[in-house]
Design a protein around this motif. Structure first.
Motif, PDB file in Angstrom:
ATOM      1  N   LYS A 269      -1.146  52.535  16.331  1.00 32.12           N
ATOM      2  CA  LYS A 269      -0.043  52.459  15.742  1.00 32.12           C
ATOM      3  C   LYS A 269       0.138  51.875  17.251  1.00 32.12           C
ATOM      4  N   SER A 270      -0.367  50.694  17.701  1.00 36.72           N
ATOM      5  CA  SER A 270      -0.957  50.144  18.787  1.00 36.72           C
ATOM      6  C   SER A 270      -0.070  48.677  19.078  1.00 36.72           C
ATOM      7  N   GLY A 271       0.523  48.501  17.164  1.00 37.09           N
ATOM      8  CA  GLY A 271       1.381  47.508  17.118  1.00 37.09           C
ATOM      9  C   GLY A 271       0.340  45.706  17.303  1.00 37.09           C
ATOM     10  N   ALA A 272       0.750  44.663  16.799  1.00 37.25           N
ATOM     11  CA  ALA A 272       0.513  43.249  15.793  1.00 37.25           C
ATOM     12  C   ALA A 272       0.241  42.683  17.619  1.00 37.25           C
ATOM     13  N   MET A 273      -1.434  42.210  17.227  1.00 34.79           N
ATOM     14  CA  MET A 273      -1.767  41.553  18.218  1.00 34.79           C
ATOM     15  C   MET A 273      -1.041  40.394  18.480  1.00 34.79           C
ATOM     16  N   ARG A 274      -0.819  39.628  20.098  1.00 35.46           N
ATOM     17  CA  ARG A 274       0.047  38.581  20.125  1.00 35.46           C
ATOM     18  C   ARG A 274      -0.779  37.347  20.967  1.00 35.46           C
ATOM     19  N   SER A 275      -0.773  35.614  20.534  1.00 29.82           N
ATOM     20  CA  SER A 275      -1.355  35.417  20.766  1.00 29.82           C
ATOM     21  C   SER A 275      -1.137  35.366  22.546  1.00 29.82           C
ATOM     22  N   VAL A 276      -2.999  34.603  22.454  1.00 31.36           N
ATOM     23  CA  VAL A 276      -2.888  34.402  24.341  1.00 31.36           C
ATOM     24  C   VAL A 276      -3.407  32.886  24.346  1.00 31.36           C
ATOM     25  N   ASN A 277      -2.883  32.369  23.198  1.00 28.91           N
ATOM     26  CA  ASN A 277      -3.237  30.317  23.323  1.00 28.91           C
ATOM     27  C   ASN A 277      -4.723  30.679  23.759  1.00 28.91           C
ATOM     28  N   CYS A 278      -5.519  30.222  23.156  1.00 27.81           N
ATOM     29  CA  CYS A 278      -6.915  30.219  23.039  1.00 27.81           C
ATOM     30  C   CYS A 278      -7.291  29.232  22.531  1.00 27.81           C
ATOM     31  N   LYS A 279      -7.821  28.039  23.298  1.00 21.11           N
ATOM     32  CA  LYS A 279      -8.442  27.365  22.410  1.00 21.11           C
ATOM     33  C   LYS A 279      -9.619  27.098  22.090  1.00 21.11           C
ATOM     34  N   GLU A 280     -10.458  26.434  21.533  1.00 21.28           N
ATOM     35  CA  GLU A 280     -11.569  25.809  21.018  1.00 21.28           C
ATOM     36  C   GLU A 280     -12.460  25.642  22.027  1.00 21.28           C
ATOM     37  N   SER A 281     -13.539  25.647  22.213  1.00 20.17           N
ATOM     38  CA  SER A 281     -14.497  25.025  23.071  1.00 20.17           C
ATOM     39  C   SER A 281     -14.331  23.761  22.802  1.00 20.17           C
ATOM     40  N   SER A 282     -14.536  22.817  24.038  1.00 21.78           N
ATOM     41  CA  SER A 282     -14.600  20.572  23.188  1.00 21.78           C
ATOM     42  C   SER A 282     -16.926  20.784  23.882  1.00 21.78           C
ATOM     43  N   ALA A 283     -16.794  22.122  23.889  1.00 20.70           N
ATOM     44  CA  ALA A 283     -18.065  21.398  24.361  1.00 20.70           C
ATOM     45  C   ALA A 283     -18.706  21.391  22.726  1.00 20.70           C
TER      46      ALA A 283
END
Length: 408
Positions: A181-195
């Protein structure tokens, strides 16, 4: 060799790692897929599960007491009852957790002050004077009279019915968890590592980046479920590694140890998979594989924090047969994959999951093998992965009320 905390292990990767050793029942919890590295159809499908003759386990570690009688049968009948009722997702979610209390603190009402008036002044045209009280003294010829006080009516005494204690079962925890019942996850604007993932240092940088993203994505949902959020520890390893959940080798998959809340990522598998083929699509597949693997293991951590992992372990421990034990294991693993794809979808625009990355991700979730029958076949893995991806909501990942056909 021993694993390192957020860093490459010393020495070189073994050319021929020893045979995989997996945990006995009742210890550690970990992810599909195992070796060999997942390849596209022209060179084989990814392998989920342990080698022949081995068995996955999970929990807080340590020896288990003798099995309780009849527990597994009760779960099987209860789940079937839920399935017959046509429940998909979560209906009538309980607000109780076995291992996590309510976040609301005790409330004590403060008494309101009361006021009484013993003197009432009056106003007159000539000024302010206190009101005179009429004389109540009897005259010399008048006999004082007394009146009998009228008795106040008494209300019949009533007794409050005693409340029955609420019993929260393992099935309540896994099937009616407040996480749903916690609801949908919001984006944290995670970006892929450039490594560059061709080295241990690059892969470790990638894990650390994902760890930071997941630590920002799950806390609000875990807190709404009534649990206290704690980030997991992460260690990388090659060769063999000794943990509180047993000794592991890099010929097996990465894993999650519940007793120490630690994710162990296999560098030999991930770096080796990235370097195995020169074509670009294979390298994109390797990146998507590492993303899904890490987020899946983090999904086990979420199960652990909310009590699901331990309760499911108890249900599996009481299962009446090996077939029922494997069914519970598949429910755990498919839910972790569903949780993984909630995170992937929530950040699909910033990571991003588009173009060749989307192609390889969709191929990955629908092309798995499950030789040990403990992680779910390709059709069901894709089904639960897409449920998490399309909804971004843990309510879509309730594998414990699903039909047995959906967790084969």
């Amino acid at each position: 060799m021993s694993g390192n905390q957020w860093g490459p292990p010393p020495g070189q990767y073994p050319q021929q790692p020893p045979q995989g050793q997996y945990l006995p029942p009742g210890q550690g919890q970990y992810l599909p897929p195992g070796r060999p590295w997942p390849q596209q159809p022209q060179y084989g499908a990814p392998q989920y599960g342990a080698p022949p003759g081995q068995q996955f386990g999970w929990g807080s570690g340590g020896p288990r007491p003798p099995k309780k009688k009849g527990g597994g049968a009760k779960f099987a009948l209860t789940v079937v009852g839920v399935i017959v009722a046509g429940v998909v997702g979560l209906v009538g979610v309980s607000t109780f957790l076995k291992h996590n209390g309510s976040s609301d603190g005790p409330y004590t009402s403060q008494p309101e002050p009361t006021y009484t008036t013993s003197y009432s002044p009056s106003y007159s045209p000539t000024g302010y004077t206190p009101s005179a009280q009429p004389s109540t003294q009897p005259s010399a010829t008048q006999r004082p009279t007394t009146t009998k006080p009228v008795p106040k009516p008494t209300a019949p005494r009533t007794t409050r019915p005693t409340k029955k204690p609420v019993v929260v079962t393992d099935l309540d925890i896994v099937a009616r968890n407040r996480l749903y019942k916690s609801g949908a996850m919001r984006s944290v604007n995670c970006k892929e590592s450039s490594a560059r993932l061709a080295t241990a240092a690059g892969a470790t940088t990638n894990y650390r980046n994902l760890w930071n993203c997941l630590n920002r994505s799950w806390p609000s949902l875990v807190t709404k479920a009534g649990a206290k959020f704690r980030p997991p520890s992460v260690r990388t390893f090659t060769g063999n590694i000794n943990t509180p959940c047993g000794t592991w080798y890099d010929s097996g998959p990465p894993f999650y140890c519940g007793s120490t809340e630690t994710i162990y990522m296999n560098l030999t598998e991930d770096v080796g998979g990235y370097n195995q083929y020169p074509n670009q699509s294979s390298k994109v597949l390797a990146r998507m594989w590492m993303l899904h693997q890490f987020a899946h293991e983090y999904g086990h951590h979420v199960q652990n924090l909310t009590g699901i992992l331990d309760a499911a372990h108890d249900i599996r421990y009481d299962a009446p047969s090996t077939a029922k034990e494997l069914e519970i294991t598949r429910r755990i693993e498919l839910q972790a994959s569903c949780f993984s794809d909630i995170f992937i979808s929530a950040n699909r625009k910033s990571y991003p999951i588009s173009g060749q990355s989307a192609v390889q991700w969709r191929w990955l979730i629908g092309n798995v093998t499950d030789k040990q029958n403990d992680h779910g076949d390709a059709v069901n893995h894709k089904y639960w992965a897409l449920r998490g991806y399309n909804s971004r909501n843990p309510a879509s990942c309730n594998t414990y009320v699903a039909s047995p056909k959906k967790v084969q």
